[in-house]
Design a protein around this motif. Structure first.
Motif, PDB file in Angstrom:
ATOM      1  N   ILE A  25      11.054  -4.347   8.245  1.00  0.00           N
ATOM      2  CA  ILE A  25      11.839  -3.134   7.515  1.00  0.00           C
ATOM      3  C   ILE A  25      12.326  -2.504   7.835  1.00  0.00           C
ATOM      4  CG2 ILE A  25      11.344  -1.653   5.047  1.00  0.00           C
ATOM      5  CD1 ILE A  25       9.245  -4.244   4.602  1.00  0.00           C
ATOM      6  N   ALA A  26      11.369  -1.911   8.803  1.00  0.00           N
ATOM      7  CA  ALA A  26      12.169  -0.825  10.211  1.00  0.00           C
ATOM      8  C   ALA A  26      13.388  -1.061  10.704  1.00  0.00           C
ATOM      9  CB  ALA A  26      10.770  -0.959  10.586  1.00  0.00           C
ATOM     10  N   ARG A  27      13.080  -2.388  10.990  1.00  0.00           N
ATOM     11  CA  ARG A  27      14.779  -2.584  11.699  1.00  0.00           C
ATOM     12  C   ARG A  27      15.349  -3.120  11.065  1.00  0.00           C
ATOM     13  NH1 ARG A  27      11.853  -5.650  17.480  1.00  0.00           N
ATOM     14  NH2 ARG A  27      10.350  -3.990  17.921  1.00  0.00           N
ATOM     15  N   GLN A  28      15.402  -3.764   9.948  1.00  0.00           N
ATOM     16  CA  GLN A  28      16.153  -4.586   9.512  1.00  0.00           C
ATOM     17  C   GLN A  28      17.055  -4.289   8.518  1.00  0.00           C
ATOM     18  OE1 GLN A  28      15.726  -8.829   9.533  1.00  0.00           O
ATOM     19  NE2 GLN A  28      14.795  -8.648  11.678  1.00  0.00           N
ATOM     20  N   GLY A  29      15.732  -3.820   7.608  1.00  0.00           N
ATOM     21  CA  GLY A  29      16.129  -2.992   6.070  1.00  0.00           C
ATOM     22  C   GLY A  29      15.568  -4.434   4.778  1.00  0.00           C
ATOM     23  N   SER A  30      15.179  -5.451   5.871  1.00  0.00           N
ATOM     24  CA  SER A  30      15.373  -6.353   4.775  1.00  0.00           C
ATOM     25  C   SER A  30      13.423  -6.763   5.263  1.00  0.00           C
ATOM     26  CB  SER A  30      16.329  -7.826   4.558  1.00  0.00           C
ATOM     27  OG  SER A  30      15.974  -7.743   5.952  1.00  0.00           O
ATOM     28  N   VAL A  31      12.343  -8.154   4.221  1.00  0.00           N
ATOM     29  CA  VAL A  31      11.446  -8.609   4.678  1.00  0.00           C
ATOM     30  C   VAL A  31      11.750  -9.613   4.267  1.00  0.00           C
ATOM     31  CG1 VAL A  31      10.481  -7.361   2.623  1.00  0.00           C
ATOM     32  CG2 VAL A  31       8.790  -8.365   4.276  1.00  0.00           C
ATOM     33  N   ASP A  32      10.923 -10.583   4.498  1.00  0.00           N
ATOM     34  CA  ASP A  32       9.940 -11.892   4.577  1.00  0.00           C
ATOM     35  C   ASP A  32       9.494 -11.864   3.105  1.00  0.00           C
ATOM     36  OD1 ASP A  32       9.843 -14.402   3.975  1.00  0.00           O
ATOM     37  OD2 ASP A  32       9.841 -14.947   5.593  1.00  0.00           O
ATOM     38  N   THR A  33       9.832 -12.032   1.726  1.00  0.00           N
ATOM     39  CA  THR A  33       8.772 -11.826   1.348  1.00  0.00           C
ATOM     40  C   THR A  33       7.675 -12.810   1.034  1.00  0.00           C
ATOM     41  OG1 THR A  33      10.194 -13.479  -0.574  1.00  0.00           O
ATOM     42  CG2 THR A  33      10.749 -11.069  -0.828  1.00  0.00           C
ATOM     43  N   ASP A  34       8.152 -13.562   1.363  1.00  0.00           N
ATOM     44  CA  ASP A  34       7.253 -15.104   1.523  1.00  0.00           C
ATOM     45  C   ASP A  34       6.224 -14.820   2.179  1.00  0.00           C
ATOM     46  OD1 ASP A  34       8.020 -16.562  -0.087  1.00  0.00           O
ATOM     47  OD2 ASP A  34       8.903 -18.061   1.250  1.00  0.00           O
ATOM     48  N   ALA A  35       5.726 -13.712   3.532  1.00  0.00           N
ATOM     49  CA  ALA A  35       4.893 -12.476   4.101  1.00  0.00           C
ATOM     50  C   ALA A  35       4.693 -12.022   4.027  1.00  0.00           C
ATOM     51  CB  ALA A  35       5.744 -12.834   5.532  1.00  0.00           C
ATOM     52  N   MET A  36       5.664 -11.194   2.692  1.00  0.00           N
ATOM     53  CA  MET A  36       4.720  -9.321   2.784  1.00  0.00           C
ATOM     54  C   MET A  36       3.668 -10.181   1.211  1.00  0.00           C
ATOM     55  SD  MET A  36       7.504  -6.569   0.977  1.00  0.00           S
ATOM     56  CE  MET A  36       6.047  -4.849   0.205  1.00  0.00           C
ATOM     57  N   THR A  37       4.254 -10.688   0.479  1.00  0.00           N
ATOM     58  CA  THR A  37       3.916 -10.918  -1.186  1.00  0.00           C
ATOM     59  C   THR A  37       2.047 -11.748  -1.016  1.00  0.00           C
ATOM     60  OG1 THR A  37       5.747 -12.495  -1.959  1.00  0.00           O
ATOM     61  CG2 THR A  37       3.016 -12.428  -3.070  1.00  0.00           C
ATOM     62  N   PRO A  38       1.494 -12.633   0.497  1.00  0.00           N
ATOM     63  CA  PRO A  38       0.397 -12.198   0.955  1.00  0.00           C
ATOM     64  C   PRO A  38      -0.971 -11.389   1.290  1.00  0.00           C
ATOM     65  CG  PRO A  38       0.766 -14.223   1.456  1.00  0.00           C
ATOM     66  CD  PRO A  38       2.457 -13.282   0.908  1.00  0.00           C
ATOM     67  N   CYS A  39       0.342 -10.857   1.950  1.00  0.00           N
ATOM     68  CA  CYS A  39       0.063  -8.796   2.254  1.00  0.00           C
ATOM     69  C   CYS A  39      -0.523  -8.144   0.807  1.00  0.00           C
ATOM     70  CB  CYS A  39       0.081  -8.462   2.658  1.00  0.00           C
ATOM     71  SG  CYS A  39       0.827  -9.146   4.718  1.00  0.00           S
ATOM     72  N   ILE A  40       0.207  -8.112  -0.384  1.00  0.00           N
ATOM     73  CA  ILE A  40       0.433  -7.217  -1.683  1.00  0.00           C
ATOM     74  C   ILE A  40      -0.689  -7.816  -2.252  1.00  0.00           C
ATOM     75  CG2 ILE A  40       1.300  -6.191  -3.070  1.00  0.00           C
ATOM     76  CD1 ILE A  40       1.902  -5.392  -0.716  1.00  0.00           C
ATOM     77  N   TYR A  41      -1.201  -8.956  -2.034  1.00  0.00           N
ATOM     78  CA  TYR A  41      -2.248  -9.445  -2.733  1.00  0.00           C
ATOM     79  C   TYR A  41      -3.396  -9.206  -2.254  1.00  0.00           C
ATOM     80  CZ  TYR A  41      -4.088 -13.989  -5.367  1.00  0.00           C
ATOM     81  OH  TYR A  41      -5.632 -15.275  -5.717  1.00  0.00           O
ATOM     82  N   SER A  42      -3.422  -9.492  -0.932  1.00  0.00           N
ATOM     83  CA  SER A  42      -5.485  -9.649  -0.702  1.00  0.00           C
ATOM     84  C   SER A  42      -5.329  -8.127  -1.271  1.00  0.00           C
ATOM     85  CB  SER A  42      -4.710  -8.927   0.748  1.00  0.00           C
ATOM     86  OG  SER A  42      -4.870  -8.084   1.705  1.00  0.00           O
ATOM     87  N   LEU A  43      -4.926  -6.634  -2.043  1.00  0.00           N
ATOM     88  CA  LEU A  43      -5.414  -5.464  -1.902  1.00  0.00           C
ATOM     89  C   LEU A  43      -6.185  -6.104  -3.549  1.00  0.00           C
ATOM     90  CD1 LEU A  43      -2.245  -3.876  -0.767  1.00  0.00           C
ATOM     91  CD2 LEU A  43      -4.386  -3.368   0.098  1.00  0.00           C
ATOM     92  N   PHE A  44      -5.407  -6.585  -4.315  1.00  0.00           N
ATOM     93  CA  PHE A  44      -6.180  -6.886  -4.982  1.00  0.00           C
ATOM     94  C   PHE A  44      -7.612  -7.797  -5.027  1.00  0.00           C
ATOM     95  CE2 PHE A  44      -1.868  -5.800  -5.808  1.00  0.00           C
ATOM     96  CZ  PHE A  44      -2.188  -4.336  -6.426  1.00  0.00           C
ATOM     97  N   GLN A  45      -7.401  -8.425  -4.343  1.00  0.00           N
ATOM     98  CA  GLN A  45      -8.960  -9.683  -3.965  1.00  0.00           C
ATOM     99  C   GLN A  45     -10.203  -9.030  -3.919  1.00  0.00           C
ATOM    100  OE1 GLN A  45      -7.571 -11.939  -5.460  1.00  0.00           O
ATOM    101  NE2 GLN A  45      -5.442 -11.370  -5.766  1.00  0.00           N
ATOM    102  N   THR A  46     -11.358  -8.619  -4.810  1.00  0.00           N
ATOM    103  CA  THR A  46     -12.206  -8.483  -4.129  1.00  0.00           C
ATOM    104  C   THR A  46     -13.815  -9.556  -4.943  1.00  0.00           C
ATOM    105  OG1 THR A  46     -12.438  -7.450  -6.351  1.00  0.00           O
ATOM    106  CG2 THR A  46     -11.414  -5.912  -5.182  1.00  0.00           C
ATOM    107  N   ASP A  47     -13.566 -10.114  -4.932  1.00  0.00           N
ATOM    108  CA  ASP A  47     -14.348 -11.234  -5.278  1.00  0.00           C
ATOM    109  C   ASP A  47     -14.065 -12.825  -5.435  1.00  0.00           C
ATOM    110  OD1 ASP A  47     -12.834 -11.451  -7.808  1.00  0.00           O
ATOM    111  OD2 ASP A  47     -14.516 -11.686  -8.608  1.00  0.00           O
ATOM    112  N   ALA A  48     -13.035 -12.911  -4.359  1.00  0.00           N
ATOM    113  CA  ALA A  48     -12.828 -13.826  -3.193  1.00  0.00           C
ATOM    114  C   ALA A  48     -14.053 -14.722  -2.710  1.00  0.00           C
ATOM    115  CB  ALA A  48     -11.443 -14.169  -2.794  1.00  0.00           C
ATOM    116  N   ASP A  49     -13.832 -15.909  -3.117  1.00  0.00           N
ATOM    117  CA  ASP A  49     -14.862 -17.437  -2.894  1.00  0.00           C
ATOM    118  C   ASP A  49     -15.014 -17.477  -1.397  1.00  0.00           C
ATOM    119  OD1 ASP A  49     -16.321 -17.441  -5.549  1.00  0.00           O
ATOM    120  OD2 ASP A  49     -14.645 -19.196  -6.523  1.00  0.00           O
ATOM    121  N   SER A  50     -13.463 -17.231  -0.970  1.00  0.00           N
ATOM    122  CA  SER A  50     -14.096 -17.578   0.596  1.00  0.00           C
ATOM    123  C   SER A  50     -12.517 -15.923   1.095  1.00  0.00           C
ATOM    124  CB  SER A  50     -13.567 -18.547   0.725  1.00  0.00           C
ATOM    125  OG  SER A  50     -11.992 -19.423   0.368  1.00  0.00           O
TER     126      SER A  50
END
Length: 208
Positions: A25-50
């Protein structure tokens, strides 16, 4: 629960994937959403089995694992900027670990943000703005500060600033996970071979 070298490599790959997205984002102004989504998703996972489930579908942190392998083997040029981001996030996690009230506050704020998932997709600007605000009010007040470098044209737009801050929050979450599963500075310095083998195995399975 007994954690494995694979768990530690996935957690560290999560840190790398977050900072890879920040740099993009800082260098290109865009981001690979397939890479970004798991990062944001992880913030909401508090009881994952693995540990893998914290990031979603199998292979979700492929980009981060690939970068981790490249840095461990030296087959990719040493990314001083990227390494600095990773080290800073790991240090911030250690500082945060000693602030129990702040941890509770962040958890409550993320629970509030979770409610937006009923109305917005994972990378919607409204949700990212909420997560960015959490980061600004909490972790960004700690030392050391994460100093993001890039093109001012891409660093100044508010939406990009929100994406970067949300990703840094996710990076600290992955750093926290790294500690939870047994990761440490000594593990990184002296357990590099085990981390490398586990990360290579993760990449192999993700390609199947």
């Amino acid at each position: 629960m007994a954690y494995t070298g694979k768990d530690r490599s996935i957690a560290l790959a999560g840190v790398y994937q977050s900072v890879l997205c920040v740099r993009q984002i800082a260098r290109q102004g865009s981001v690979d959403t397939d890479a970004m989504t798991p990062c944001i998703y992880s913030l909401f996972q508090t009881d994952a089995d693995s540990v893998p489930e914290i990031f979603g579908a199998p292979g979700s942190v492929y980009a981060g694992a690939k970068e981790l392998v490249g840095q461990l083997t030296g087959k990719q040029p040493r990314e001083i900027e990227l390494t600095r981001y990773v080290i800073t996030l790991l240090k911030l996690e250690r500082v945060l670990a000693g602030r129990s009230q702040l941890i509770r506050d962040i958890g409550a704020d993320i629970d509030d943000a979770r409610a937006k998932l009923d109305h917005f997709p994972m990378l919607h600007p409204n949700l990212l703005a909420h997560l960015a605000d959490i980061y600004s009010r909490t972790i960004s007040q700690l030392q050391p500060r994460v100093m993001v470098q890039g093109d001012p044209r891409f660093l100044q737009p508010p939406d990009n600033q929100n994406r970067i801050r949300a990703l840094l929050l996710a990076g600290v979450r992955s750093a926290w996970l790294w500690r939870q599963v047994g990761g440490s500075r000594w593990q990184f310095l002296f357990g590099r071979k085990a981390l490398l083998m586990a990360a290579l195995d993760y990449l192999r399975l993700a390609r199947q």
